[in-house]
Design a protein around this motif. Structure first.
Motif, PDB file in Angstrom:
ATOM      1  N   SER A  55      36.731 -12.472 -81.053  1.00 15.45           N
ATOM      2  CA  SER A  55      37.343 -11.152 -80.960  1.00 15.45           C
ATOM      3  C   SER A  55      37.448 -10.507 -82.342  1.00 15.45           C
ATOM      4  CB  SER A  55      38.731 -11.314 -80.340  1.00 15.45           C
ATOM      5  OG  SER A  55      39.329 -10.069 -80.205  1.00 15.45           O
ATOM      6  N   GLY A  56      37.045  -9.239 -82.420  1.00 17.01           N
ATOM      7  CA  GLY A  56      37.180  -8.487 -83.661  1.00 17.01           C
ATOM      8  C   GLY A  56      36.038  -8.669 -84.650  1.00 17.01           C
ATOM      9  N   SER A  60      31.495  -4.620 -80.556  1.00 22.88           N
ATOM     10  CA  SER A  60      31.507  -3.263 -79.973  1.00 22.88           C
ATOM     11  C   SER A  60      31.005  -2.234 -80.985  1.00 22.88           C
ATOM     12  CB  SER A  60      32.908  -2.890 -79.511  1.00 22.88           C
ATOM     13  OG  SER A  60      33.356  -3.843 -78.577  1.00 22.88           O
ATOM     14  N   GLU A 175      30.574  -6.998 -72.471  1.00 25.45           N
ATOM     15  CA  GLU A 175      31.355  -7.917 -71.625  1.00 25.45           C
ATOM     16  C   GLU A 175      31.521  -7.373 -70.200  1.00 25.45           C
ATOM     17  OE1 GLU A 175      34.365 -10.224 -73.450  1.00 25.45           O
ATOM     18  OE2 GLU A 175      34.288  -9.065 -75.304  1.00 25.45           O
ATOM     19  N   HIS A 208      31.915 -13.115 -75.533  1.00 25.69           N
ATOM     20  CA  HIS A 208      32.479 -14.173 -76.370  1.00 25.69           C
ATOM     21  C   HIS A 208      32.388 -15.508 -75.630  1.00 25.69           C
ATOM     22  CE1 HIS A 208      35.877 -12.569 -73.998  1.00 25.69           C
ATOM     23  NE2 HIS A 208      36.092 -13.865 -73.807  1.00 25.69           N
ATOM     24  N   SER A 225      33.123 -13.256 -88.340  1.00 22.84           N
ATOM     25  CA  SER A 225      34.156 -12.222 -88.314  1.00 22.84           C
ATOM     26  C   SER A 225      34.446 -11.697 -89.712  1.00 22.84           C
ATOM     27  CB  SER A 225      35.455 -12.799 -87.754  1.00 22.84           C
ATOM     28  OG  SER A 225      35.271 -13.157 -86.410  1.00 22.84           O
TER      29      SER A 225
END
Ligand SMILES: Nc1ncnc2c1ncn2[C@@H]1O[C@H](COP(=O)(O)OP(=O)(O)OP(=O)(O)O)[C@@H](O)[C@H]1O
Length: 266
Positions: A55-56, A60, A175, A208, A225
């Motif tokens: 995540s992050g 996106s 996703e 993910h 990340s």
């Protein structure tokens, strides 16, 4: 949509997507966030690539750059498809339109006549196995069915009437099955593979979930990340669900993903 021609140009032939030295920073000064840095990535015409990361990590942001919704801070983004289309975790259908009219909408916006767009929408609904359900409104459909409509609509947006040369198009998927129950997700993953093979669409699929990436992709790209950068790529061996080679690959990718997450947390 305004496209900056200094950072966005047609890629070489047989390449659907080419990113070179791409960086994206949001904001300036002390509050600036560098979401992506030094991204080099090429996706071939008709290829299915999964971009995997915690995540992050900028997944996106990467899709937004490919869709032309945002421009890179530096580097070049080359996308061959005239109208890449998006599919999200939520089906995001127009609730007042029938399933058929939802699929027709991008064709209508592209200026196609009523008869041609209706025929194409019916063809795409049949492709996602919703034949005979075109008159239903979104609230009358299950979550899985709504995502099937969303897939048909994304294909309509990406491929138009499907009659132009090389009309496979580019599908950007963020996703799309994450909100579905495990059984429906499994079914829709299989359906997506069938539709991808039938249409020759290029797919960039963000997830993910390592298992999902290994099941779907021909190639898996792992992002680190902050800033997101390509850590490693794997070619997925052909041969269906959960073969020995795929299980070994799943374990290898999971190990690397864990390392990436741990080093970021440290
Ligand atoms: N418009 C924006 N303004 C400022 N920061 C942003 C913006 N969009 C994204 N970011 C930051 O950039 C980084 C990457 O965000 P992004 O949404 O691309 O990650 P992601 O991998 O898709 O995350 P997730 O899996 O949680 O959806 C994050 O630190 C996020 O806070």
């Amino acid at each position: 949509m305004t496209v900056d021609l200094t950072t966005r140009r047609p890629p070489a032939r047989d390449t659907a997507v080419a990113l070179s030295g791409v960086a994206k920073t949001f904001g300036t000064g002390a509050g600036a966030v560098t979401a992506l840095h030094g991204i080099d990535l090429t996706v071939g015409d008709g290829e299915f690539v999964c971009v995997l990361g915690a995540s992050g990590c900028g997944k996106s942001t990467l899709l937004n750059l490919l869709a032309g919704l945002d421009a890179p801070t530096s580097g070049t983004v080359a996308v061959g498809a005239p109208r890449p289309s998006f599919m999200f975790q939520e089906a995001a259908l127009m609730p007042w339109l029938t399933a058929l009219r939802n699929v027709e909408l991008p064709l209508q916006l592209a200026g196609h006549g009523r008869a041609a767009r209706r025929a194409r929408a019916e063809e795409l609904l049949a492709l996602v196995r919703l034949e005979g359900l075109g008159a239903k409104r979104p609230h009358e459909l299950s979550g899985g069915m709504r995502q099937r409509v969303s897939l048909a609509r994304a294909l309509a947006a990406a491929t138009g009437l499907g009659d132009a040369p090389g009309a496979g198009g580019l599908l950007l998927m963020d996703e799309p099955f994450a909100a579905l129950d495990a059984i429906t997700r499994d079914v829709l993953q299989g359906e997506l593979l069938r539709v991808w093979r039938a249409t020759g669409t290029t797919v960039v699929f963000v997830t993910h979930d390592v298992r999902e990436a290994v099941r779907l992709a021909e190639r898996v790209v792992l992002l680190s990340s902050r800033p997101g950068t390509v850590v490693r790529e794997w070619t997925v061996p052909a041969g269906g669900h959960d073969t020995e080679a795929r299980t070994a690959l799943h374990d290898d990718i999971t190990g690397r993903l864990r390392q990436v997450i741990t080093s970021h947390a440290a």
